[in-house]
Design a protein around this motif. Structure first.
Motif, mmCIF file in Angstrom:
data_model
loop_
_atom_site.group_PDB
_atom_site.id
_atom_site.type_symbol
_atom_site.label_atom_id
_atom_site.label_comp_id
_atom_site.label_asym_id
_atom_site.label_seq_id
_atom_site.Cartn_x
_atom_site.Cartn_y
_atom_site.Cartn_z
ATOM 1 N N ASP A 138 -46.722 -83.593 4.942
ATOM 2 C CA ASP A 138 -46.720 -83.893 6.158
ATOM 3 C C ASP A 138 -46.196 -85.062 6.426
ATOM 4 N N ASP A 139 -46.550 -86.254 5.838
ATOM 5 C CA ASP A 139 -46.109 -87.518 6.116
ATOM 6 C C ASP A 139 -45.103 -88.018 5.221
ATOM 7 N N GLY A 140 -44.728 -87.362 3.947
ATOM 8 C CA GLY A 140 -43.347 -87.676 3.317
ATOM 9 C C GLY A 140 -43.803 -88.949 2.308
ATOM 10 N N VAL A 141 -45.033 -89.395 2.457
ATOM 11 C CA VAL A 141 -45.505 -90.609 1.849
ATOM 12 C C VAL A 141 -45.988 -90.328 0.174
ATOM 13 N N PRO A 142 -45.290 -90.823 -0.807
ATOM 14 C CA PRO A 142 -45.636 -90.692 -2.206
ATOM 15 C C PRO A 142 -47.166 -91.026 -2.323
ATOM 16 N N LYS A 143 -47.773 -90.092 -3.257
ATOM 17 C CA LYS A 143 -49.301 -90.470 -3.272
ATOM 18 C C LYS A 143 -49.584 -90.460 -5.030
ATOM 19 N N LEU A 144 -50.541 -91.543 -5.381
ATOM 20 C CA LEU A 144 -51.141 -91.409 -6.731
ATOM 21 C C LEU A 144 -52.511 -90.855 -6.502
ATOM 22 N N THR A 149 -59.904 -82.532 -10.180
ATOM 23 C CA THR A 149 -60.062 -81.191 -11.041
ATOM 24 C C THR A 149 -59.508 -80.192 -10.241
ATOM 25 N N ASP A 150 -58.520 -79.340 -10.922
ATOM 26 C CA ASP A 150 -58.075 -77.923 -10.158
ATOM 27 C C ASP A 150 -58.446 -76.886 -11.246
ATOM 28 N N GLU A 151 -57.692 -75.721 -10.979
ATOM 29 C CA GLU A 151 -58.036 -74.645 -11.996
ATOM 30 C C GLU A 151 -57.424 -74.590 -13.234
ATOM 31 N N TYR A 152 -56.511 -75.732 -13.477
ATOM 32 C CA TYR A 152 -55.798 -76.012 -14.603
ATOM 33 C C TYR A 152 -56.330 -77.055 -15.451
ATOM 34 N N GLY A 153 -57.204 -77.773 -14.958
ATOM 35 C CA GLY A 153 -57.971 -78.965 -15.389
ATOM 36 C C GLY A 153 -58.056 -80.227 -14.739
ATOM 37 N N THR A 154 -58.428 -81.501 -15.185
ATOM 38 C CA THR A 154 -58.706 -82.571 -14.582
ATOM 39 C C THR A 154 -57.347 -83.378 -15.067
ATOM 40 N N PHE A 155 -56.692 -84.083 -13.856
ATOM 41 C CA PHE A 155 -55.528 -84.705 -14.034
ATOM 42 C C PHE A 155 -55.586 -85.880 -13.210
ATOM 43 N N VAL A 156 -54.614 -86.744 -13.524
ATOM 44 C CA VAL A 156 -54.215 -88.025 -12.722
ATOM 45 C C VAL A 156 -52.680 -87.641 -12.381
ATOM 46 N N SER A 157 -52.402 -87.777 -11.171
ATOM 47 C CA SER A 157 -51.193 -87.127 -10.799
ATOM 48 C C SER A 157 -50.312 -88.062 -9.740
ATOM 49 N N TYR A 158 -48.787 -87.786 -9.626
ATOM 50 C CA TYR A 158 -48.056 -88.559 -8.802
ATOM 51 C C TYR A 158 -47.382 -87.487 -7.933
ATOM 52 N N ILE A 178 -50.736 -86.540 -15.778
ATOM 53 C CA ILE A 178 -51.260 -87.013 -16.970
ATOM 54 C C ILE A 178 -52.513 -86.203 -17.005
ATOM 55 N N ASP A 179 -52.932 -85.652 -18.496
ATOM 56 C CA ASP A 179 -54.063 -85.033 -18.610
ATOM 57 C C ASP A 179 -55.115 -86.356 -18.469
ATOM 58 N N TYR A 180 -56.381 -85.968 -17.729
ATOM 59 C CA TYR A 180 -57.207 -87.145 -17.600
ATOM 60 C C TYR A 180 -57.888 -87.190 -19.018
ATOM 61 N N ASN A 181 -58.247 -86.303 -19.832
ATOM 62 C CA ASN A 181 -58.760 -86.606 -21.004
ATOM 63 C C ASN A 181 -57.946 -87.429 -21.763
ATOM 64 N N ALA A 182 -56.510 -87.060 -22.124
ATOM 65 C CA ALA A 182 -55.634 -88.078 -22.665
ATOM 66 C C ALA A 182 -55.549 -89.416 -21.947
ATOM 67 N N TYR A 183 -55.745 -89.401 -20.781
ATOM 68 C CA TYR A 183 -55.566 -90.786 -19.770
ATOM 69 C C TYR A 183 -56.780 -91.725 -20.451
ATOM 70 N N VAL A 184 -58.111 -90.808 -20.492
ATOM 71 C CA VAL A 184 -59.286 -91.596 -20.812
ATOM 72 C C VAL A 184 -59.269 -92.007 -22.376
ATOM 73 N N ALA A 185 -58.332 -91.198 -22.913
ATOM 74 C CA ALA A 185 -58.509 -91.277 -24.545
ATOM 75 C C ALA A 185 -57.500 -92.863 -24.675
ATOM 76 N N SER A 186 -56.400 -92.833 -24.104
ATOM 77 C CA SER A 186 -55.508 -93.688 -24.111
ATOM 78 C C SER A 186 -56.302 -95.095 -23.664
ATOM 79 N N VAL A 187 -57.119 -95.152 -22.590
ATOM 80 C CA VAL A 187 -57.889 -96.293 -21.978
ATOM 81 C C VAL A 187 -58.869 -96.800 -22.991
ATOM 82 N N ARG A 188 -59.556 -95.544 -23.608
ATOM 83 C CA ARG A 188 -60.748 -96.082 -24.608
ATOM 84 C C ARG A 188 -60.302 -96.698 -25.697
#
Length: 392
Positions: A138-144, A149-158, A178-188
């Protein structure tokens, strides 16, 4: 000792509290830093794909399985797949392109290998898209976005819009996950690494505190022992002298000053034998005894009491009794000697010997005289033939 324990406990408590506070802020800072790096990776990967895409190709997609044989689809699919392989080391799970239709949001291209569990073919409806995707359309502004969570899993997306160059119309949206589990694993993983680093630093500082506490305690005990030794050596009537294997003086008590006339300052670091030995009488430096002592710490005069002569500062000679022992410190041999002035005793012994010799001579003279008298009496008796009286 209780004071020392209390001091160590307080120091340990203070450093523990400081490290907990510092650790909290450090780990929080590093965690935020890792999150920002992952977010930047998402945005950078998306920008790389947008720069590589030709919007006209995307605009020509039908949004159905018919696109699979389209040269435009094959080209874009190849681009997204290659980028997926490049950025997989940066935890990027997938790239995909979407279009908004009357039915909802559908997938146009997916970087995932066809046949995989999470692969979405052209025209597949996105069942649970996040609200931010519609916002980008709608507004053309990129979003992080994320985690979501969707039908494919839990993610952090851009999500970023694809625009037609000429009309500036939004013709699609690029999504990078980025897969959230991988994201959390990287952070941890980073958190654990930072925690271990802090823990090692903490142990290092605790070790330093413990070391200095023990060192302080050892130094105090050493000072106390040195003070005891000083009191003992300064109050003993014997001169106490210590020298190394080369004869260099390293200790000289007050009695040694009195005995020799040399002050401690005058004696320390001087050669003992050059300082107090009469010339040519006790040249130990050139004797094999010194060489043996230098090598083994042994010498015939150790653990014995001998009488020697020393020379005082005024040049007078004194008779002293010397008892010695050896000590090894820092891989070097030292000799410790106790000297007692026996000059008066020696003088008395010499006088006694002189009188004894005189008495012995007199005694021998008296014995000889008595023997002579007996022999003389016998001769007189013989001359008289045993008759008459002998008047003495």
């Amino acid at each position: 000792m209780d004071h020392k324990k209390a001091s160590f406990s307080i120091s340990l408590l203070v450093i523990t509290v400081l490290f907990i506070i510092a650790g909290y802020f450090f780990v929080s800072f590093e965690t935020k830093k890792i999150e920002n790096e992952l977010h930047n990776t998402l945005m950078h990967a998306t920008e790389v794909l947008l720069a590589a895409l030709n919007p006209e190709r995307v605009e020509r997609f039908e949004g159905s399985l018919a696109d699979l044989n389209s040269p435009d689809y094959i080209r874009v699919k190849d681009q997204t797949s290659k980028l997926g392989k490049i950025f997989v080391e940066n935890s990027v799970a997938s790239f995909y392109i979407m279009r908004k239709t009357n039915k909802g949001v559908v997938f146009l291209v997916d970087s995932i290998v066809p046949g995989s569990e999470d692969y979405s073919p052209p025209g597949e409806l996105y069942i649970k898209p996040s609200a931010e995707i519609f916002s980008v359309f709608d507004d053309g502004v990129p979003k992080l976005v994320g985690p979501y969570t969707d039908e494919y899993g839990t993610f952090v997306s851009y999500f970023a819009p694809i625009r037609n160059f000429s009309s500036n119309k939004i013709i699609g949206v690029v999504g990078t996950d980025i897969d959230y589990n991988a994201y959390v694993a990287s952070v941890r993983k980073e958190q654990i690494s930072n925690f271990l680093t802090l823990f090692v630093i903490y142990l290092f500082f605790v070790g330093i505190i413990f070391f200095f506490e023990k060192r302080s305690e050892a130094q105090k005990m050493l000072r106390e022992n040195e003070e005891r030794l000083r009191v003992i050596t300064e109050t003993t009537p014997d001169a106490v002298i210590m020298m190394d294997e080369k004869g260099i003086i390293s200790f000289w008590n007050q009695a040694a000053e009195t005995l020799t006339g040399y002050t401690r300052e005058e004696a320390i670091s001087k050669n003992l034998h050059e300082l107090i030995s009469p010339q040519g009488l006790y040249d130990i430096e050139n004797s094999k005894n010194l060489h043996e002592f230098m090598a083994t710490g042994k010498s015939p005069i150790l653990n014995t009491i001998v009488t020697i002569k020393i020379k005082t500062k005024e040049g007078k000679e004194k008779d002293v009794e010397l008892s010695t022992n050896s000590l090894r410190m820092k891989k070097r041999w030292y000799a410790i000697g106790a000297l007692r002035d026996v000059s008066q005793k020696k003088e008395n012994e010499d006088k006694l010997k002189e009188k004894t010799d005189e008495l012995e001579k007199l005694n021998k003279f008296m014995i000889n005289r008595e023997q002579k008298m007996i022999e003389l009496k016998a001769e007189i008796e013989k001359l008289k033939g045993g008759k008459g009286e002998i008047v003495e």
